[in-house]
Design a protein around this motif. Structure first.
Motif, PDB file in Angstrom:
ATOM      1  N   SER A 154      -8.969 -46.196   3.761  1.00  0.00           N
ATOM      2  CA  SER A 154      -9.323 -47.391   2.119  1.00  0.00           C
ATOM      3  C   SER A 154      -8.955 -48.657   3.327  1.00  0.00           C
ATOM      4  O   SER A 154      -8.301 -48.737   4.161  1.00  0.00           O
ATOM      5  CB  SER A 154      -9.104 -46.568   1.317  1.00  0.00           C
ATOM      6  OG  SER A 154      -7.880 -46.417   1.938  1.00  0.00           O
ATOM      7  N   LYS A 179     -18.174 -44.919   3.262  1.00  0.00           N
ATOM      8  CA  LYS A 179     -16.779 -44.176   2.036  1.00  0.00           C
ATOM      9  C   LYS A 179     -15.697 -43.372   2.834  1.00  0.00           C
ATOM     10  O   LYS A 179     -16.215 -42.131   3.229  1.00  0.00           O
ATOM     11  CB  LYS A 179     -17.464 -43.847   0.736  1.00  0.00           C
ATOM     12  CG  LYS A 179     -18.605 -45.232   0.268  1.00  0.00           C
ATOM     13  CD  LYS A 179     -19.101 -44.059  -1.215  1.00  0.00           C
ATOM     14  CE  LYS A 179     -20.518 -45.049  -1.332  1.00  0.00           C
ATOM     15  NZ  LYS A 179     -21.155 -44.342  -2.423  1.00  0.00           N
ATOM     16  N   ARG A 224     -28.039 -45.392   2.666  1.00  0.00           N
ATOM     17  CA  ARG A 224     -27.364 -45.902   3.440  1.00  0.00           C
ATOM     18  C   ARG A 224     -27.252 -45.032   5.139  1.00  0.00           C
ATOM     19  O   ARG A 224     -26.825 -45.672   6.351  1.00  0.00           O
ATOM     20  CB  ARG A 224     -25.603 -45.702   2.741  1.00  0.00           C
ATOM     21  CG  ARG A 224     -25.619 -46.062   1.448  1.00  0.00           C
ATOM     22  CD  ARG A 224     -24.466 -45.832   1.196  1.00  0.00           C
ATOM     23  NE  ARG A 224     -24.030 -45.169   0.304  1.00  0.00           N
ATOM     24  CZ  ARG A 224     -23.192 -43.717   1.773  1.00  0.00           C
ATOM     25  NH1 ARG A 224     -21.718 -44.643   2.174  1.00  0.00           N
ATOM     26  NH2 ARG A 224     -22.448 -42.570   1.341  1.00  0.00           N
ATOM     27  N   ASN A 268     -24.201 -45.574   7.019  1.00  0.00           N
ATOM     28  CA  ASN A 268     -23.765 -47.435   7.035  1.00  0.00           C
ATOM     29  C   ASN A 268     -22.875 -47.398   5.599  1.00  0.00           C
ATOM     30  O   ASN A 268     -23.317 -46.447   5.104  1.00  0.00           O
ATOM     31  CB  ASN A 268     -25.185 -48.100   7.105  1.00  0.00           C
ATOM     32  CG  ASN A 268     -25.477 -48.273   8.144  1.00  0.00           C
ATOM     33  OD1 ASN A 268     -24.787 -48.328   9.029  1.00  0.00           O
ATOM     34  ND2 ASN A 268     -27.321 -48.480   7.856  1.00  0.00           N
ATOM     35  N   SER A 269     -22.395 -48.247   5.423  1.00  0.00           N
ATOM     36  CA  SER A 269     -21.072 -48.739   4.190  1.00  0.00           C
ATOM     37  C   SER A 269     -20.609 -47.348   4.116  1.00  0.00           C
ATOM     38  O   SER A 269     -20.586 -46.791   2.910  1.00  0.00           O
ATOM     39  CB  SER A 269     -22.564 -48.775   2.875  1.00  0.00           C
ATOM     40  OG  SER A 269     -22.693 -50.326   3.591  1.00  0.00           O
ATOM     41  N   GLN A 280     -13.373 -48.011   8.871  1.00  0.00           N
ATOM     42  CA  GLN A 280     -13.280 -48.301   7.799  1.00  0.00           C
ATOM     43  C   GLN A 280     -13.917 -48.173   7.060  1.00  0.00           C
ATOM     44  O   GLN A 280     -15.766 -48.342   7.056  1.00  0.00           O
ATOM     45  CB  GLN A 280     -12.244 -50.367   7.692  1.00  0.00           C
ATOM     46  CG  GLN A 280     -11.078 -49.903   9.026  1.00  0.00           C
ATOM     47  CD  GLN A 280     -11.117 -51.888   8.845  1.00  0.00           C
ATOM     48  OE1 GLN A 280     -11.409 -52.493   8.706  1.00  0.00           O
ATOM     49  NE2 GLN A 280      -9.314 -51.529   8.709  1.00  0.00           N
ATOM     50  N   ALA A 281     -13.484 -48.416   5.715  1.00  0.00           N
ATOM     51  CA  ALA A 281     -14.481 -47.668   4.209  1.00  0.00           C
ATOM     52  C   ALA A 281     -15.657 -49.294   4.695  1.00  0.00           C
ATOM     53  O   ALA A 281     -14.808 -50.447   4.788  1.00  0.00           O
ATOM     54  CB  ALA A 281     -13.885 -48.367   3.304  1.00  0.00           C
ATOM     55  N   GLY A 282     -16.672 -49.307   4.546  1.00  0.00           N
ATOM     56  CA  GLY A 282     -18.419 -50.340   4.191  1.00  0.00           C
ATOM     57  C   GLY A 282     -18.056 -50.355   5.924  1.00  0.00           C
ATOM     58  O   GLY A 282     -19.017 -50.784   6.249  1.00  0.00           O
ATOM     59  N   GLY A 283     -17.776 -49.771   7.328  1.00  0.00           N
ATOM     60  CA  GLY A 283     -18.302 -49.359   8.274  1.00  0.00           C
ATOM     61  C   GLY A 283     -19.350 -48.638   7.990  1.00  0.00           C
ATOM     62  O   GLY A 283     -19.940 -48.428   7.500  1.00  0.00           O
ATOM     63  N   SER A 284     -19.876 -48.451   9.832  1.00  0.00           N
ATOM     64  CA  SER A 284     -20.734 -47.480   9.936  1.00  0.00           C
ATOM     65  C   SER A 284     -20.680 -46.415  11.556  1.00  0.00           C
ATOM     66  O   SER A 284     -19.922 -46.853  11.973  1.00  0.00           O
ATOM     67  CB  SER A 284     -22.393 -48.627  10.551  1.00  0.00           C
ATOM     68  OG  SER A 284     -22.447 -49.917   9.719  1.00  0.00           O
TER      69      SER A 284
END
Length: 121
Positions: A121, A86, A66, A83-84, A13-17
């Motif tokens: 997203s 998009k 990131r 990380n983080s 998911q967006a924001g994941g790593s």
């Protein structure tokens, strides 16, 4: 014979790593310039990050702060911690090796088969 094998891609998911790995054989990563590139559908392959013989790293502006490229000399493996993430970073990520510190695909002699990263997203 040089072989680069990527792993670690997947759906996030967006924001994941995610942490990508590139296991090398036939070439010593600590004596090479190792890089990550990515290619999104319909776009050209683009540089993401590289690490040279002295473990000096360089990143494209969009991932600075990131992402981290690193290597494990004992495992002869290079990593890309992202990380983080998009959605626009959805792409096939490729590992590459060279004797030169380039940013273009033509400057890299060896390539892996790629690993898919999909950021929802």
């Amino acid at each position: 014979q040089v072989q680069l094998v990527e792993s670690g891609g997947g759906l996030v998911q967006a924001g994941g790593s995610l942490r990508l790995s590139c296991a090398a054989s036939g070439r010593t990563v600590s004596r090479s310039v190792m890089a990550w590139f990515r290619q999104a559908p319909g776009k050209e392959r683009e540089f993401v990050a590289r690490i040279n013989w002295f473990a000096i790293t360089y990143y494209t502006d969009s991932v600075k702060g990131r992402s981290t490229i690193s290597r494990d000399n004992n495992k002869n493996t290079v990593y890309l911690q992202m990380n983080s993430l998009k959605p626009e970073e959805t792409a096939v990520y490729y590992c590459a090796a060279s004797t030169r510190q380039g940013l273009g695909t033509a400057e890299y002699d060896y390539w892996g088969q790629g690993t898919q990263v999909t950021v929802s997203s």
